[in-house]
Design a protein around this motif. Sequence first.
Motif, PDB file in Angstrom:
ATOM      1  N   ARG A 157       0.826  -1.218   0.000  1.00  0.00           N
ATOM      2  CA  ARG A 157       0.000   0.000   0.000  1.00  0.00           C
ATOM      3  C   ARG A 157       0.856   1.262   0.000  1.00  0.00           C
ATOM      4  O   ARG A 157       0.447   2.306  -0.534  1.00  0.00           O
ATOM      5  CB  ARG A 157      -0.934  -0.006   1.214  1.00  0.00           C
ATOM      6  CG  ARG A 157      -1.918  -1.177   1.204  1.00  0.00           C
ATOM      7  CD  ARG A 157      -2.748  -1.206   2.487  1.00  0.00           C
ATOM      8  NE  ARG A 157      -3.515  -2.437   2.583  1.00  0.00           N
ATOM      9  CZ  ARG A 157      -4.703  -2.629   2.024  1.00  0.00           C
ATOM     10  NH1 ARG A 157      -5.259  -1.646   1.339  1.00  0.00           N
ATOM     11  NH2 ARG A 157      -5.325  -3.778   2.150  1.00  0.00           N
ATOM     12  N   SER A 158       2.037   1.192   0.587  1.00  0.00           N
ATOM     13  CA  SER A 158       2.900   2.376   0.635  1.00  0.00           C
ATOM     14  C   SER A 158       3.316   2.815  -0.764  1.00  0.00           C
ATOM     15  O   SER A 158       3.504   4.023  -1.010  1.00  0.00           O
ATOM     16  CB  SER A 158       4.137   2.084   1.487  1.00  0.00           C
ATOM     17  OG  SER A 158       4.940   1.074   0.897  1.00  0.00           O
ATOM     18  N   ALA A 159       3.456   1.874  -1.673  1.00  0.00           N
ATOM     19  CA  ALA A 159       3.819   2.238  -3.044  1.00  0.00           C
ATOM     20  C   ALA A 159       2.701   3.034  -3.709  1.00  0.00           C
ATOM     21  O   ALA A 159       2.954   3.987  -4.459  1.00  0.00           O
ATOM     22  CB  ALA A 159       4.125   0.974  -3.849  1.00  0.00           C
ATOM     23  N   PHE A 160       1.448   2.666  -3.420  1.00  0.00           N
ATOM     24  CA  PHE A 160       0.315   3.410  -3.964  1.00  0.00           C
ATOM     25  C   PHE A 160       0.278   4.829  -3.393  1.00  0.00           C
ATOM     26  O   PHE A 160       0.016   5.798  -4.117  1.00  0.00           O
ATOM     27  CB  PHE A 160      -0.992   2.670  -3.657  1.00  0.00           C
ATOM     28  CG  PHE A 160      -1.277   1.532  -4.600  1.00  0.00           C
ATOM     29  CD1 PHE A 160      -2.317   1.617  -5.504  1.00  0.00           C
ATOM     30  CD2 PHE A 160      -0.500   0.385  -4.598  1.00  0.00           C
ATOM     31  CE1 PHE A 160      -2.597   0.579  -6.381  1.00  0.00           C
ATOM     32  CE2 PHE A 160      -0.761  -0.663  -5.457  1.00  0.00           C
ATOM     33  CZ  PHE A 160      -1.807  -0.572  -6.363  1.00  0.00           C
ATOM     34  N   TRP A 161       0.528   4.972  -2.080  1.00  0.00           N
ATOM     35  CA  TRP A 161       0.578   6.303  -1.467  1.00  0.00           C
ATOM     36  C   TRP A 161       1.695   7.136  -2.089  1.00  0.00           C
ATOM     37  O   TRP A 161       1.518   8.338  -2.349  1.00  0.00           O
ATOM     38  CB  TRP A 161       0.806   6.178   0.038  1.00  0.00           C
ATOM     39  CG  TRP A 161      -0.410   5.803   0.828  1.00  0.00           C
ATOM     40  CD1 TRP A 161      -0.611   4.649   1.532  1.00  0.00           C
ATOM     41  CD2 TRP A 161      -1.594   6.587   1.016  1.00  0.00           C
ATOM     42  NE1 TRP A 161      -1.840   4.660   2.136  1.00  0.00           N
ATOM     43  CE2 TRP A 161      -2.477   5.834   1.841  1.00  0.00           C
ATOM     44  CE3 TRP A 161      -1.999   7.843   0.572  1.00  0.00           C
ATOM     45  CZ2 TRP A 161      -3.723   6.303   2.218  1.00  0.00           C
ATOM     46  CZ3 TRP A 161      -3.249   8.311   0.948  1.00  0.00           C
ATOM     47  CH2 TRP A 161      -4.101   7.555   1.759  1.00  0.00           C
TER      48      TRP A 161
END
Length: 418
Positions: A157-161
Motif C-alpha cells: 500500500r505504501s507504493a500506492f501512497w
Amino acid sequence: MPLALYMLGLAVFAQGTSEFMLSGLVPDIAADLQVSLPVAGTLTSVFALGMVVGAPLTAVVGLRWCRRRALLSFLAAFVLAHVVGAITTSFGVLLATRAVGALANAGFLAVGLATAAGMVEANAKGRATSVLLGGVTLACVAGVPAGALLGQLLGWRSAFWAVALVSVPAFHAILRWVPATTSAATGRGAGPSGAGASGASGASGARAGDFRARRELRALRRPRLLVLLALGALVNGATFCTFTYLAPLVTGPAGLAEAWVPVVLALFGIGSFAGVTIAGRLSDARPMRLLVPGGLALLVGWLLFPAVVDHAIAVFALVLVQGALSFAVGSTLIARVLYEAVEAPSLGGAFATAAFNVGAAVGPSLGGAAIGAGLGHRAPLSVSALLVAAAFGTAGLALAVRRVRARRGEPAGRTLTS
C-alpha cells in the motif's frame, strides 16, 4: 524547455511507475487480499487494457474542456484512484481503481502530449515529447525499483501512497503555467475562437467538442498517419516483448543469479532514458537519420541477442543498447505522429498513446505464447526481431504504394522528414 513540461514529466513518471510497479507487488497483494497469483495478475492486464481503450475515449471527452481543466481532471482522478487503492481491503475495488487509474493516465498522457507540443516552437515537438516520455523511462530506472523496495519495507500500500504524493506537484504547475484559454483542440495561445470554444458551457460546449472530435477523427484517417501509428505499435511491441521476460532470460539462458535481475532492469531503464534524450535532440530536424540507422541497429541487436545470451557481459551491453535504441526510435515515431497530426493535436497524441500501448500488450502476449509453445526463454528475443522486421516491411510497403501512386499522378503525400 518550459519548467511546466518537467512538472508534467514528473506526473508521467508517477504514472509510469504505477503501470510497471505491480511486477514486484503482485505476490504481496495476492496474499493480503486473499486471491490467487493469476487473479492478482489481472491488475496488470486491466491497466494495459484501460490505457489502450482510454487514450482515444478520454481525449474525445477532453476536447470539450480546455487543456488545463482536462489535465487537472485526469490527474485528480489518477491520484484519487491510488488513494482508494491504498486503503481498500477489497480486490474488486482495487481492480476498479486500476481501470480508473489507467483511463486517467491515458487521458493525461494524450492531453499532455498535445499540451507539450503547444508550449514550444513548432519545430521543437520532438524535444517536448522526449521530456514527457523521459518520465516513463525514469520510472523504469528508479520508480519501479523504489516501489518494490517500499513494498518490501512498508507493504504494497505504501507504493500506492507514494505514487499519489509524487503526482501532487504537477497540480501547481498546471494551475500556474497551462493557460485556461488554451483549447484542447488548438495550438499554443488560442485566439478569440479558441478562447470562446474552451469557455463554452453546457450544450454549446458539447457541440463544439463534438465538432472538434469529428474534425480531428477525419484528419486521423490519413494513410501516412496510420502507417506511423502501426510502426509505433510494432516497435513498442518488440521492446516490451523482451522487457517483460528479462527476468527469466537472465536467470535462465544467461545463467545469472536472481540478484542480477534488478541490475539488468536498471540497465535497460538507463538505456531507455538515454535513447529518449538523444531522440529529443535529433528527432525534430533529422528524424530519418535516427529512424533508419537506429531501426536497423535495433533489428541487428535483437537478431544477435539469442546467440550471445550465454555471455554475461554481452547481455549487459545489449540490454543497455537495445533499451536506448528502442526508446530512441519509439519516441521519434511519437514525435512524427504529432507533426503529422497537426490538424488533430489532441487525438493525435491519444492515438499515439493507444498504439504504443497496443504494442505493450500484444508484444508480451506473443513472447509468452512463444515460451508456452516450448521455444524456451530465448524466444521473446526472436519475436522482438520479427516485430521490428515487420515494422520495416510495413514502411517498405507504404513507400512502394506511395511510389505507385506518384507514377499514376495521384497525390503522394509527405515524407517522414517533412
